[in-house]
Design an enzyme around this catalytic site. Sequence first.
Site, mmCIF file in Angstrom:
data_model
loop_
_atom_site.group_PDB
_atom_site.id
_atom_site.type_symbol
_atom_site.label_atom_id
_atom_site.label_comp_id
_atom_site.label_asym_id
_atom_site.label_seq_id
_atom_site.Cartn_x
_atom_site.Cartn_y
_atom_site.Cartn_z
ATOM 1 N N GLY A 25 -4.239 0.483 -5.085
ATOM 2 C CA GLY A 25 -4.329 1.480 -4.032
ATOM 3 C C GLY A 25 -3.474 1.049 -2.859
ATOM 4 O O GLY A 25 -3.326 -0.149 -2.595
ATOM 5 N N CYS A 26 -2.920 2.011 -2.143
ATOM 6 C CA CYS A 26 -2.050 1.648 -1.016
ATOM 7 C C CYS A 26 -2.841 0.948 0.083
ATOM 8 O O CYS A 26 -2.382 -0.040 0.663
ATOM 9 C CB CYS A 26 -1.318 2.879 -0.476
ATOM 10 S SG CYS A 26 -2.379 4.278 -0.080
#
Lengths: 342, 342, 342, 342
Positions: free
Chosen positions: B148-149
Amino acid sequence: MPHKIAILGASGYTGAELVRLIATHPGMDIVALSGERKAGMSMGDVFPHLRHLDLPDLVKIEEIDFSDVDLAFCALPHATSQAVIKDLPRDLKVVDLSADFRLRDPAAYEKWYGKPHAAIEMQKEAVYGLTEFYREAIRAARLVAGTGCNAAAGQYAIRPLIEAGVIDVDEIILDLKNGVSGAGRALKENLLHAELSGGTRPYSAGGTHRHIGEFDQEFSALAGRSVMVQFTPHLAPFNRGILATAYVRGNVEAIYQALRDRYDSERFLEVLPFGALPSTRSVTGSNFVHIGVSGDRIPGRATVVVALDNLCKGSSGQAMQNANLMLGMDEAEGLMLAPVFP
Amino acid sequence: MPHKIAILGASGYTGAELVRLIATHPGMDIVALSGERKAGMSMGDVFPHLRHLDLPDLVKIEEIDFSDVDLAFCALPHATSQAVIKDLPRDLKVVDLSADFRLRDPAAYEKWYGKPHAAIEMQKEAVYGLTEFYREAIRAARLVAGTGCNAAAGQYAIRPLIEAGVIDVDEIILDLKNGVSGAGRALKENLLHAELSGGTRPYSAGGTHRHIGEFDQEFSALAGRSVMVQFTPHLAPFNRGILATAYVRGNVEAIYQALRDRYDSERFLEVLPFGALPSTRSVTGSNFVHIGVSGDRIPGRATVVVALDNLCKGSSGQAMQNANLMLGMDEAEGLMLAPVFP
Amino acid sequence: MPHKIAILGASGYTGAELVRLIATHPGMDIVALSGERKAGMSMGDVFPHLRHLDLPDLVKIEEIDFSDVDLAFCALPHATSQAVIKDLPRDLKVVDLSADFRLRDPAAYEKWYGKPHAAIEMQKEAVYGLTEFYREAIRAARLVAGTGCNAAAGQYAIRPLIEAGVIDVDEIILDLKNGVSGAGRALKENLLHAELSGGTRPYSAGGTHRHIGEFDQEFSALAGRSVMVQFTPHLAPFNRGILATAYVRGNVEAIYQALRDRYDSERFLEVLPFGALPSTRSVTGSNFVHIGVSGDRIPGRATVVVALDNLCKGSSGQAMQNANLMLGMDEAEGLMLAPVFP
Amino acid sequence: MPHKIAILGASGYTGAELVRLIATHPGMDIVALSGERKAGMSMGDVFPHLRHLDLPDLVKIEEIDFSDVDLAFCALPHATSQAVIKDLPRDLKVVDLSADFRLRDPAAYEKWYGKPHAAIEMQKEAVYGLTEFYREAIRAARLVAGTGCNAAAGQYAIRPLIEAGVIDVDEIILDLKNGVSGAGRALKENLLHAELSGGTRPYSAGGTHRHIGEFDQEFSALAGRSVMVQFTPHLAPFNRGILATAYVRGNVEAIYQALRDRYDSERFLEVLPFGALPSTRSVTGSNFVHIGVSGDRIPGRATVVVALDNLCKGSSGQAMQNANLMLGMDEAEGLMLAPVFP
């Protein structure tokens, strides 16, 4: 072996953009960077986005040994630029990003920039840097004068139409929407985020913007007689980009065809399908230009819209493209970076 | 000869970012692009900023001949991703950008994503894609799960501190400021310019954001016991970038040293001078991460701030870096693009 | 008959905001406006958005006849403010928007503002201007000291929780996202649109921001012992608004109830339904404050989020509210303007 | 006693703007709000910035008892609007904000809106709502048709010039820069922050925008013969505001004088000093219009620039102004709110 590059005036936005482009250019190495007020600082201190690069520190111009330099980009303010370039070695290739060598007629320079030109002899030597229209001369040039960013945008819309004789040259109106980086890093109240974001306004209206001098020179030369455009720029709340909306008169199919014919072989100039309209968002961060044409319900009227990134194709990208030519490389070397979206 | 690349789900922002990066990557060629709803369209129609590239048209996944593909990037929504990857050839290298293979524990997946995992066997095979911490496993992997960013941003701040034992793992607070592209191209009212520009607000507060599952998994594994962070993201009015402000407890010199020691050899991770603070503006459009550390007037407290581009280092750039490793190339190949500023 | 108002320092953003509010205030008339460097100009020249108003021109302070003034708003820089107020007539009501009279302890002033206070006697007389908590004292005051905009936002989140004894006062973290107008109209490079839009960064980290002095003073007084918060502001790309995310420890229901109990009778303070989170967009241009509370998956943790307009409720709106009280009017007079959205 | 007001279609931006204006209007009370898809919700749920107001919940139109309503604002989509208004009580005053009653010629309506008008009889009854030019008719009207926001901006620039006979009516070009709220709250990809912020592009080029129908009608009526303008709007990254740059031919002094003469007595129309240029930022959030005139270096050319807030003076503010007249109040009642800057 990469060519050795100096950037004079590296602490402004166009200087930083040159460094960004050279960062992944296989044929150029930066050997010197100047910045008068920031001499002694590292480039990473002035522009943290460049801190990963291994760059020479900023120095004063007089500290640079130009015997070791193949080409200098000169990103200094106008007037300063001519004074500096005058004193550079005569065999040093120079790409100037200032306004100082754009106008061939010294009287025009004085009219638009308010004082006499101090290096008139060199002005004769300078080649106007609109790559796609001065390519062969640029290849052979020692001194190339980068165009104004607005002047580039407007000329991409209009030049092929004058060349092809498909528009009325007395009826050209250019309405520009300009991102803020075109004004540079100057500390002006009207460039503050709080003043500028959230709206728009015109500036330099009424035919007073200096880039008009370039339109006059270039369009008149093409038409073989005096051509004057009506030109109004507007400051808009985005950092990069110029959208030039050109109102012209002529047959819209002929207008579209003239642009297609002229630009089909150009790698950076993209004529969109007929009726499609460009967005500055689609060229931001790149050397590409998008051009769209629309007719009008009023017969004989047409709109040509040009989108480009003022800092790249309108300034530093154009300078790189010209430097590539002057150094004998493919003009697109290092410039095929795709636009950044979103 | 360049490696042959397919991108599944190319019509979203992470797909477009992959294409942007591959555009100037010397070791990759795009041979197939899929986009279910946009099958039949050209990439230039979906993303005009990519129209200068010579790309295959978008097709449906079942139309792709994977025997001719060396590596597939899978930029599909979670749940869809696992269903698609399950049916791909077993020897095809895959970098998945969805959430589907990030969590090693199927129960954790079900907890955070609301339904059972449909490809549990493959989940065991997947390597977590935080390059700098799973580099050797990624090099050998067939399936890599992009992080995930937000999870990337938070881990870059915290992992070395847990490894070095210099912080209290029960006292970690992560406050994130997130650009809007992280939410994708979905048509949601709160993502409209009129709703979002000009202000900020939190979202998914209270420990409900799905990326927390990654923090739990990774930090607990590092610490050898359960670690839970307090995490609040905020939607902010810019297109790219995550700024993660991590509030931690420990000796600030030890904290700074742990980050320097861990990252000094990493090409994309830049620890700023002590006390200097990063800006997302300095990494936008690039694969670089800037990390700053500040002490506090309260003894034993420190702040670690991480800035990265969510679409690049937080997603598609990370995926490229991992693909480079999986294909035997230098991990930085094609990724040294400098940030775009201003 | 309307009260006669002078605004000293009317050429800055808080001055302009005062004029905006008075423009539709039925009980106030502006009789004098000062602006040192802009003396002689009309307000409409300095701020074109106010050109429709019939206002006195800007003058130097010494040109103002204060015998004809009922109340003066002092929107001057700190240090200047104390020097000016010291020389005003002793019976003139004054609302000061600077930092000069916020801190009751001269040593604290010297610590945070770097020089000794030059009007110590008056400091004792000043009432701290957080209306909802000093209402009665303000009503009777001659000199009211407007709070810092960050200090207001943080106190609205925290004061009722200390008063009710529902949080651990040693565990308060305030993470603020600040619009750019809080920095005023100063010509600083980091406030340029080109530098600031498109991303975010922290500033004054590590417990160095001057508004911390107000937190220390107020929270310690409430708790009956020294309380120190960890405070980090971030500059975000919007013009108005502060979003304060407060991380606290305690029972979340008790926390929510304490805020509801305290604010239910306040006209400008809106506690949202439990779990709902505020946006600065919903208060922009107004004197309203939105407050949201969220629990956390970690038991005993909670997040209190406060949104307000820094120029209005955080500064000039608060000043108006206090002036209304000092002049014997309804405190909401002229302040019920609804937020501007979108 | 305040007039009783209903707003039909209150869940869109123009509906919210009407509520904002009425919030501090001394002569209006909202007694009913409709919103088809959001019926049953409170206005504060749909628009949190309005949550401090004591408003009726949204209902379906058929639930409203119009016998208790003095005036209805109709902020519904075109086509829906005519169907609804047709069934309202014949003696109910109505201000329609849609396009449905702007065009007097049913053929023109069908041409621009693509289907026959369904309430042709009422169209005859409708008065065109450009207050300053239809004031007396509006005062007596039962049904007033609000103008298009672009149509308002363009007419403020051009009408006095046609009336005074100082321009060539065959040579009018209107280039507009439009904020995004003009497109409403519709879920369209091109209105997402990620797509729209950071740049600009034209739309509806070539004489296809529907507001052209209004220009044709109004300018032709004024000139006594067919007048067609060339009109291109551009979507720009700000929420509120239209900047209309009008390129005209004529004597610039006469042009300036015609505007001054016509607007000097108008409270909301401000003609700036000759040569000064307006900014949308200076009118945002207000009912004011700023108008600037510039000559050009080409003799006989001039530029007239108009700035207004599309949601306020371009739509809901205009509607309020007209409603004030229809209800016998001062037309500026509740509308003197100063613009919000910065």
